[in-house]
Motif scaffolding. Sequence first.
Motif, PDB file in Angstrom:
ATOM      1  N   LEU A   3       0.832  -1.193   0.000  1.00 31.13           N
ATOM      2  CA  LEU A   3       0.000   0.000   0.000  1.00 31.13           C
ATOM      3  C   LEU A   3       0.868   1.244   0.000  1.00 31.13           C
ATOM      4  O   LEU A   3       2.014   1.207   0.453  1.00 31.13           O
ATOM      5  N   ARG A   4       0.296   2.341  -0.480  1.00 26.73           N
ATOM      6  CA  ARG A   4       0.980   3.629  -0.448  1.00 26.73           C
ATOM      7  C   ARG A   4      -0.017   4.680  -0.002  1.00 26.73           C
ATOM      8  O   ARG A   4      -1.159   4.698  -0.460  1.00 26.73           O
ATOM      9  N   GLY A   5       0.394   5.543   0.903  1.00 24.60           N
ATOM     10  CA  GLY A   5      -0.430   6.658   1.340  1.00 24.60           C
ATOM     11  C   GLY A   5       0.338   7.950   1.172  1.00 24.60           C
ATOM     12  O   GLY A   5       1.522   8.022   1.509  1.00 24.60           O
ATOM     13  N   GLU A   6      -0.313   8.975   0.624  1.00 20.33           N
ATOM     14  CA  GLU A   6       0.333  10.270   0.438  1.00 20.33           C
ATOM     15  C   GLU A   6      -0.556  11.367   1.006  1.00 20.33           C
ATOM     16  O   GLU A   6      -1.721  11.485   0.629  1.00 20.33           O
ATOM     17  N   LEU A   7       0.023  12.133   1.917  1.00 19.82           N
ATOM     18  CA  LEU A   7      -0.677  13.232   2.552  1.00 19.82           C
ATOM     19  C   LEU A   7      -0.190  14.533   1.918  1.00 19.82           C
ATOM     20  O   LEU A   7       1.019  14.812   1.928  1.00 19.82           O
ATOM     21  N   SER A   8      -1.118  15.307   1.359  1.00 25.74           N
ATOM     22  CA  SER A   8      -0.753  16.550   0.668  1.00 25.74           C
ATOM     23  C   SER A   8      -1.812  17.614   0.934  1.00 25.74           C
ATOM     24  O   SER A   8      -2.902  17.317   1.435  1.00 25.74           O
ATOM     25  N   ASP A   9      -1.499  18.850   0.591  1.00 26.39           N
ATOM     26  CA  ASP A   9      -2.441  19.946   0.743  1.00 26.39           C
ATOM     27  C   ASP A   9      -3.596  19.754  -0.244  1.00 26.39           C
ATOM     28  O   ASP A   9      -3.366  19.513  -1.427  1.00 26.39           O
ATOM     29  N   TRP A  10      -4.824  19.863   0.237  1.00 30.39           N
ATOM     30  CA  TRP A  10      -6.005  19.620  -0.594  1.00 30.39           C
ATOM     31  C   TRP A  10      -6.064  20.601  -1.766  1.00 30.39           C
ATOM     32  O   TRP A  10      -6.437  20.213  -2.870  1.00 30.39           O
ATOM     33  N   GLU A  11      -5.696  21.831  -1.530  1.00 31.72           N
ATOM     34  CA  GLU A  11      -5.819  22.872  -2.562  1.00 31.72           C
ATOM     35  C   GLU A  11      -4.614  22.920  -3.500  1.00 31.72           C
ATOM     36  O   GLU A  11      -4.769  22.985  -4.715  1.00 31.72           O
ATOM     37  N   THR A  12      -3.415  22.922  -2.940  1.00 31.78           N
ATOM     38  CA  THR A  12      -2.215  23.154  -3.754  1.00 31.78           C
ATOM     39  C   THR A  12      -1.522  21.876  -4.215  1.00 31.78           C
ATOM     40  O   THR A  12      -0.732  21.908  -5.151  1.00 31.78           O
ATOM     41  N   GLY A  13      -1.774  20.761  -3.538  1.00 29.88           N
ATOM     42  CA  GLY A  13      -1.096  19.515  -3.867  1.00 29.88           C
ATOM     43  C   GLY A  13       0.287  19.391  -3.246  1.00 29.88           C
ATOM     44  O   GLY A  13       0.975  18.389  -3.448  1.00 29.88           O
ATOM     45  N   ARG A  14       0.707  20.406  -2.492  1.00 29.55           N
ATOM     46  CA  ARG A  14       2.027  20.353  -1.835  1.00 29.55           C
ATOM     47  C   ARG A  14       2.090  19.104  -0.960  1.00 29.55           C
ATOM     48  O   ARG A  14       1.241  18.888  -0.102  1.00 29.55           O
ATOM     49  N   ARG A  15       3.113  18.294  -1.179  1.00 26.30           N
ATOM     50  CA  ARG A  15       3.241  17.015  -0.484  1.00 26.30           C
ATOM     51  C   ARG A  15       3.855  17.213   0.897  1.00 26.30           C
ATOM     52  O   ARG A  15       4.862  17.885   1.051  1.00 26.30           O
ATOM     53  N   PHE A  16       3.212  16.587   1.899  1.00 26.38           N
ATOM     54  CA  PHE A  16       3.714  16.630   3.266  1.00 26.38           C
ATOM     55  C   PHE A  16       4.439  15.344   3.645  1.00 26.38           C
ATOM     56  O   PHE A  16       5.556  15.384   4.121  1.00 26.38           O
ATOM     57  N   VAL A  17       3.782  14.222   3.437  1.00 27.40           N
ATOM     58  CA  VAL A  17       4.321  12.918   3.861  1.00 27.40           C
ATOM     59  C   VAL A  17       3.869  11.862   2.870  1.00 27.40           C
ATOM     60  O   VAL A  17       2.735  11.891   2.384  1.00 27.40           O
ATOM     61  N   SER A  18       4.746  10.910   2.582  1.00 25.03           N
ATOM     62  CA  SER A  18       4.328   9.724   1.832  1.00 25.03           C
ATOM     63  C   SER A  18       4.796   8.498   2.603  1.00 25.03           C
ATOM     64  O   SER A  18       5.813   8.532   3.295  1.00 25.03           O
ATOM     65  N   GLY A  19       4.024   7.441   2.489  1.00 27.61           N
ATOM     66  CA  GLY A  19       4.343   6.216   3.207  1.00 27.61           C
ATOM     67  C   GLY A  19       4.115   5.000   2.349  1.00 27.61           C
ATOM     68  O   GLY A  19       3.123   4.907   1.619  1.00 27.61           O
ATOM     69  N   SER A  20       5.033   4.074   2.420  1.00 26.27           N
ATOM     70  CA  SER A  20       4.932   2.791   1.735  1.00 26.27           C
ATOM     71  C   SER A  20       4.786   1.719   2.810  1.00 26.27           C
ATOM     72  O   SER A  20       5.534   1.709   3.786  1.00 26.27           O
ATOM     73  N   GLN A  21       3.827   0.836   2.629  1.00 28.18           N
ATOM     74  CA  GLN A  21       3.500  -0.136   3.672  1.00 28.18           C
ATOM     75  C   GLN A  21       3.343  -1.527   3.078  1.00 28.18           C
ATOM     76  O   GLN A  21       2.820  -1.687   1.978  1.00 28.18           O
ATOM     77  N   VAL A  22       3.814  -2.528   3.826  1.00 27.01           N
ATOM     78  CA  VAL A  22       3.590  -3.933   3.481  1.00 27.01           C
ATOM     79  C   VAL A  22       2.832  -4.552   4.638  1.00 27.01           C
ATOM     80  O   VAL A  22       3.216  -4.402   5.798  1.00 27.01           O
TER      81      VAL A  22
END
Length: 170
Positions: free
Chosen positions: A140-159
Amino acid sequence: MIPFTPEAATTALNLLRMVRFARDLHAAPVPEMMDPIPPLNKRGGRNLAPEGWASVYSVIITQDMCNPLDQLHGGAAATLIDTVNSASLAMLATEDFWGLPMLTGVTLTLDLAYYNACPAGTKAKLAVTIEHLGGSLCNLRGELSDWETGRRFVSGSQVKTWRDLGKAKL
């Protein structure tokens, strides 16, 4: 993508409510969009498209998720990605495939990259992609970003791993 169906949203939110710690944190994600749920295959599981299966949640970053600098705490970000990934996986579970009693399995690895600070009050987008879903392993992959601008805060890769405990040899 389509809007979350009421049934899928209920499944995801019920899994988030099952988590016993950080209840306010787990109440924050709001299901927004999802790919259609793949049909069952002959083995009772689900085959994903080559690009995987995706869902999107909105999250308002609150003070209780933040560090003393009023920025999203790294541990809160990790928890959001871990549990929202699992909530998305729960929507693809069946009675015989990633289901109870080991619903959504157990995390083997969670690798995170932190890119930018995320201030309190931010409306964030948490995009989840289930990249591979096999009989016992899931990527799985999760990416947390700003809703309006798309600026990325955190990404995570999970098994994650899962086993049908009813059929397991102990």
